[in-house]
Design a protein around this motif. Structure first.
Motif, mmCIF file in Angstrom:
data_model
loop_
_atom_site.group_PDB
_atom_site.id
_atom_site.type_symbol
_atom_site.label_atom_id
_atom_site.label_comp_id
_atom_site.label_asym_id
_atom_site.label_seq_id
_atom_site.Cartn_x
_atom_site.Cartn_y
_atom_site.Cartn_z
ATOM 1 N N LEU A 2 -22.317 -19.119 -13.831
ATOM 2 C CA LEU A 2 -22.274 -19.920 -12.615
ATOM 3 C C LEU A 2 -22.398 -21.417 -12.862
ATOM 4 N N GLY A 3 -22.791 -21.808 -14.060
ATOM 5 C CA GLY A 3 -23.003 -23.218 -14.331
ATOM 6 C C GLY A 3 -24.394 -23.663 -13.935
ATOM 7 N N MET A 4 -25.156 -22.746 -13.400
ATOM 8 C CA MET A 4 -26.537 -22.991 -12.977
ATOM 9 C C MET A 4 -27.303 -21.694 -13.211
ATOM 10 N N ALA A 5 -28.519 -21.808 -13.658
ATOM 11 C CA ALA A 5 -29.319 -20.605 -13.886
ATOM 12 C C ALA A 5 -29.399 -19.787 -12.608
ATOM 13 N N MET B 127 -19.608 -24.003 -8.266
ATOM 14 C CA MET B 127 -18.583 -23.041 -7.856
ATOM 15 C C MET B 127 -17.215 -23.719 -7.784
ATOM 16 N N LEU B 128 -17.180 -24.943 -7.314
ATOM 17 C CA LEU B 128 -15.906 -25.675 -7.280
ATOM 18 C C LEU B 128 -15.360 -25.866 -8.692
ATOM 19 N N GLU B 129 -16.234 -26.091 -9.652
ATOM 20 C CA GLU B 129 -15.785 -26.228 -11.038
ATOM 21 C C GLU B 129 -15.157 -24.930 -11.548
ATOM 22 N N PHE C 6 -23.929 -18.416 -0.126
ATOM 23 C CA PHE C 6 -24.631 -19.675 -0.348
ATOM 24 C C PHE C 6 -23.655 -20.849 -0.515
ATOM 25 N N ALA C 7 -22.460 -20.549 -1.032
ATOM 26 C CA ALA C 7 -21.458 -21.595 -1.211
ATOM 27 C C ALA C 7 -20.518 -21.725 -0.015
#
Length: 484
Positions: A311-314, A380-382, A430-431
């Motif tokens: 996800l790019g985030m934990a 998420m956009l990435e 969430f997004a």
């Protein structure tokens, strides 16, 4: 020797779009349609308990005859003209109870329609009653002290999921041609996965929610459509969607923005498979395999399926921020029910836990969670710079014993909250992204499973087009009906 279908079965076997065509072609009268659905409901609903607060047959048949008279004059209310519809018991339908599955709301009768109900009525449907939900819509398992438990369409001893459990079971059993629901933590997706149907969580703001206590912050919940075909899902979404002055953050797209008939080539569509997030999400055996079977069907269509980066985030950080948002929003909604201390004894412990956990949450904590949510949205956009769509399992367990309140353990890992077993659904919510659950087949016990396909921001139409292409490749799974 194949037994020929009765007229009733011929009617209820039609999906909503085909039924609409048959009604408008005068192949079946609206009265015949209503009689067929009432007969089927009387036969099956006592076992599965999907429909509640049903209206008297004579009232419904009289409304159906009025619809026939309108057609005879060349008048049609819309594509749902004369079709039976039951409203999820979290939404208002004038003259019917809105119990929320709570004993505290048992006697509440709505005096006007909610916006979604009004829009479906304007399209011609006849509201026959409500569909069962968990108490206050909390927990992806449909049971409450007002109406009891809804059984899974493929095994009534198993959970139907939730909170749109009654709606999806009624859909799978052909007690309704199409179904409405709502989604906070997978409530349009989890029950669809466990009913071999399609359930769409629309983009944030696509389907305005009214009445609502708050129209500015509480955007994690949305109403939306479910169907046995993607065409039905898209058509019901078009009916439900559209800007409303009552909902200032609703989307004001031009007419036709949700059409799925436009040319769509699944070849070279890049599907990013997130799987179990590198073993972060515990999964029961067979779920990842089932989803990978679905991904192979997409590959046969020409899609490029590849592992997606994390996800790019934990994910722990996402979950912690999600908990704060959820607790604050749920607790504020339930707060009026706890003004009287005596009411607490009539509220299920999971709801009380949500309320109590939110006590003491400061504005700074909530804003910090909002900052985390913003960062997550950017991550998420990435991912969408590398992929056209993302894919995840719809649920982390197979339909479980309906006598259990919620799964306490998955793959030897203890669930620390009553909803941790559904963590897999929070990412699209969430997004604010559109997400559809699509069928991916059955396990050895004959229980169905689904996979989430997540689209770009406001990419509902493109997501539906991909799902429609996929639908054409899974006819063998869709043909597998509940054994009743």
């Amino acid at each position: 020797m194949t037994t020929p279908l009765s007229t009733d079965d011929e009617i209820t076997d039609l999906d909503a779009s085909a039924l609409s065509e048959a009604i408008h072609a005068r192949r079946f009268s609206c009265r015949e349609v209503m009689e067929a659905y009432l007969a089927r409901s009387q036969r099956l609903n006592p076992t599965f308990n999907a429909l509640v607060s049903l209206r008297p047959d004579d009232e419904l048949l009289a409304e159906a005859e009025a619809c026939d008279a309108e057609l005879a004059r060349g008048e049609s209310r819309g594509w749902m003209h004369g079709m039976p519809q039951a409203i999820k018991d979290l939404a208002n339908a004038a003259g019917l109870p809105t119990t929320l599955g709570s004993p505290l709301m048992h006697d509440f009768i709505a005096d006007e329609d909610g916006l979604m109900t009004a829009r479906m009525k304007a399209a011609g449907c006849i509201v026959i009653g409500k569909t069962n939900v968990p108490e206050f819509g909390l927990g992806s398992h449909t049971f409450n002290e007002v109406f009891g438990t809804t059984g899974n369409a493929y095994d009534p001893g198993r959970s139907a999921g939730g909170s749109s459990g009654g709606a999806t079971v009624a859909l799978a059993l052909r007690l309704l041609p199409v179904a409405d629901g709502s989604d906070f933590m997978g409530s349009l997706r989890n029950p669809a996965a466990w009913a071999n149907c399609f359930g769409l969580r629309p983009s944030q703001g696509r389907v305005p929610l009214w009445p609502a206590q708050d129209v500015w912050i509480n955007q994690l919940v949305t109403e939306g459509p479910m169907g046995r075909s993607v065409r039905d899902v898209a058509r019901l979404l078009q009916t439900q969607a559209g800007w409303s002055a009552d909902s200032p953050l609703s989307i004001a797209d031009e007419a036709g923005a949700l059409e799925i008939g436009a040319a769509f080539d699944p070849r070279q569509q890049r599907i990013g498979w997130l799987g179990d997030l590198d073993a972060y999400l515990p999964m029961e055996p067979g779920i990842l395999d089932a989803c990978e079977h679905g991904l192979r069907r997409l590959e046969k269509l020409g899609c490029i399926v590849e592992p997606a980066a994390r996800l790019g985030m934990a994910p722990e950080r996402v979950w912690d921020a999600w908990l704060i948002w959820r607790r604050v929003l749920v607790a504020s909604r339930l707060a009026p029910f706890t003004l009287k201390e005596a009411n607490r004894s009539h509220i299920k412990p999971e709801a009380l836990w949500e309320i109590d956990q939110a006590q003491g949450c400061t504005a700074n904590q909530f804003l910090a969670a909002s900052v985390t949510r913003t960062s997550f949205h950017q991550k998420m956009l990435e991912l969408f710079q590398q992929h056209d769509f993302l894919a995840l399992p719809t649920t982390q367990v197979w339909p479980f014993d309906a006598s259990e309140r919620w799964p306490r353990e998955i793959a030897d890992r203890t669930m620390d909250t009553y909803h941790r077993w559904m963590e897999v659904v929070i990412y699209a919510t969430f997004a604010g992204l559109p997400c559809i659950s699509v069928p991916v087949g059955f396990n050895d016990e004959g229980l169905p499973m689904g996979m989430q396909l997540i689209g770009r921001p406001r990419g509902d139409a493109g997501l539906l087009r991909l799902a429609a292409a996929y639908e054409g490749a899974i006819g063998d799974w869709l043909a597998r009906r509940p054994d009743i």
